[in-house]
Design an enzyme around this catalytic site. Structure first.
Site, short mmCIF file in Angstrom:
data_model
loop_
_atom_site.label_atom_id
_atom_site.label_comp_id
_atom_site.label_asym_id
_atom_site.label_seq_id
_atom_site.Cartn_x
_atom_site.Cartn_y
_atom_site.Cartn_z
CG ASP A 82 -1.90 1.03 1.34
OD1 ASP A 82 -2.37 1.47 0.27
OD2 ASP A 82 -2.26 1.43 2.46
CG HIS A 83 -0.41 4.92 0.27
ND1 HIS A 83 -0.77 6.02 -0.50
CD2 HIS A 83 -1.55 4.52 0.87
CE1 HIS A 83 -2.05 6.26 -0.35
NE2 HIS A 83 -2.57 5.36 0.47
CD GLU A 134 -3.94 8.63 -4.10
OE1 GLU A 134 -3.57 7.62 -3.46
OE2 GLU A 134 -4.26 9.68 -3.54
CG HIS A 179 -5.13 8.22 4.00
ND1 HIS A 179 -4.39 8.87 3.05
CD2 HIS A 179 -5.46 7.03 3.45
CE1 HIS A 179 -4.28 8.10 1.98
NE2 HIS A 179 -4.92 6.97 2.19
ZN LIG Z 1 -4.42 5.13 1.26
#
Ligand SMILES: [Zn+2]
Length: 283
Positions: A82-83, A134, A179
């Site tokens: 993730d990220h 993203e 977030h």
């Molecule tokens: Zn995120």
């Protein structure tokens, strides 16, 4: 069993539901999430966020545990980074056996986002690994306090170009979530999700998914959200369970706290999964 991101997203697409993606920075998180998914009998995504490298566990320690747990689970499990912020870190996850990675270059100018994302897509696809990226920016970083900084909502036309320019498998778009823990009720721009989905033709990802109301989850899923990143409220449920046990003064050993946290996080993840998969016909 360990599966690809495309596998679990295809499952969600067919059923018009969403797959939960849960960060698992500790072994307790892994046990909680897989326990919840196995009880529900649905696929799940376990994820390691690069920012948990120092505050949770480093990738080289927690990553192999995630892969091991995914392989022995009795539901399909995608192991996701993730990220990811750079190609080297993502390569390390791929070497460990992750089946999916997010490259987040959304803070960079469009052309730089495209070139870094493309580089990751080329390398990952050559290894049979799926990529999420993203465009637009959420109101705060992963693990943030939900509301710091300005959100940049994803422009649908730019999203279409971005997907065509990069060849990614799933798109994280910004449409009102943040977030972390929400300070005010999030207002989601469902029209934007619908427009983006119609233009890009690939599954969409909701970041900042915890703290969103069940009704908003339902609507977002009906607009084309197929992966929901959920972490902060699960983590808080674990903390609350530990705090209650400590306040009661009954604890002698740490393992009791770990067991309480695991049970509370499993229940919280199960509630989230129940909403994400509400419309699924179960086998
Ligand atoms: Zn995120």
């Amino acid at each position: 069993m360990k599966v690809s991101l495309k596998n679990v997203l295809g499952w969600a697409e067919k059923r018009n539901c969403a797959v939960g993606a849960f960060n698992t920075p500790t072994f307790e998180n892994i046990r909680a999430v897989l326990g919840a998914a196995e009880s529900a009998g649905v696929p799940v995504i376990i994820a390691h966020a690069q920012l948990h490298e120092t505050e949770g566990a480093p990738l080289h320690e927690i990553g192999p545990l995630m892969v091991w747990a995914a392989e022995r689970a009795n539901v399909p499990v995608c192991v996701h980074l993730d990220h990811g912020e750079d190609a080297d870190y993502i390569r390390r996850a791929m070497d460990i056996g992750f089946t999916s990675a997010m490259i987040d270059a959304s803070a960079k100018p469009y052309d730089d986002n495209v070139s870094l994302t493309r580089q990751v897509v080329e390398e990952a696809h050559a290894r049979g690994i799926d990529v999420e990226a993203e465009i637009g920016a959420l109101a705060s970083r992963e693990g943030g306090d939900g509301g710091a900084g300005a959100a940049v909502y994803t422009d649908p036309e730019l999203a279409r170009r971005f997907v065509a320019d990069t060849g990614i498998d799933a798109l994280a778009a910004s449409f009102g979530t943040a977030h972390g823990i929400y300070k005010a009720k999030p207002v989601l721009d469902f029209d934007r999700i619908r427009k983006i989905r119609a233009l890009v033709g690939i599954p969409l990802v909701m970041h900042g998914g915890s703290g969103v109301s069940p009704e908003d989850y339902r609507t977002a899923i009906s607009c084309g959200i197929r992966k929901i990143n959920y972490y902060s409220y699960m983590a808080r449920a674990g903390l609350n369970a530990v705090s209650a046990r400590l306040a009661a003064g009954e604890t002698t050993f740490f393992h009791s706290l770990a067991a309480d946290a695991t049970a509370a996080m499993r229940d919280d993840a199960a509630r989230a999964i129940a909403v994400f998969c509400e419309s699924c016909p179960r086998a």
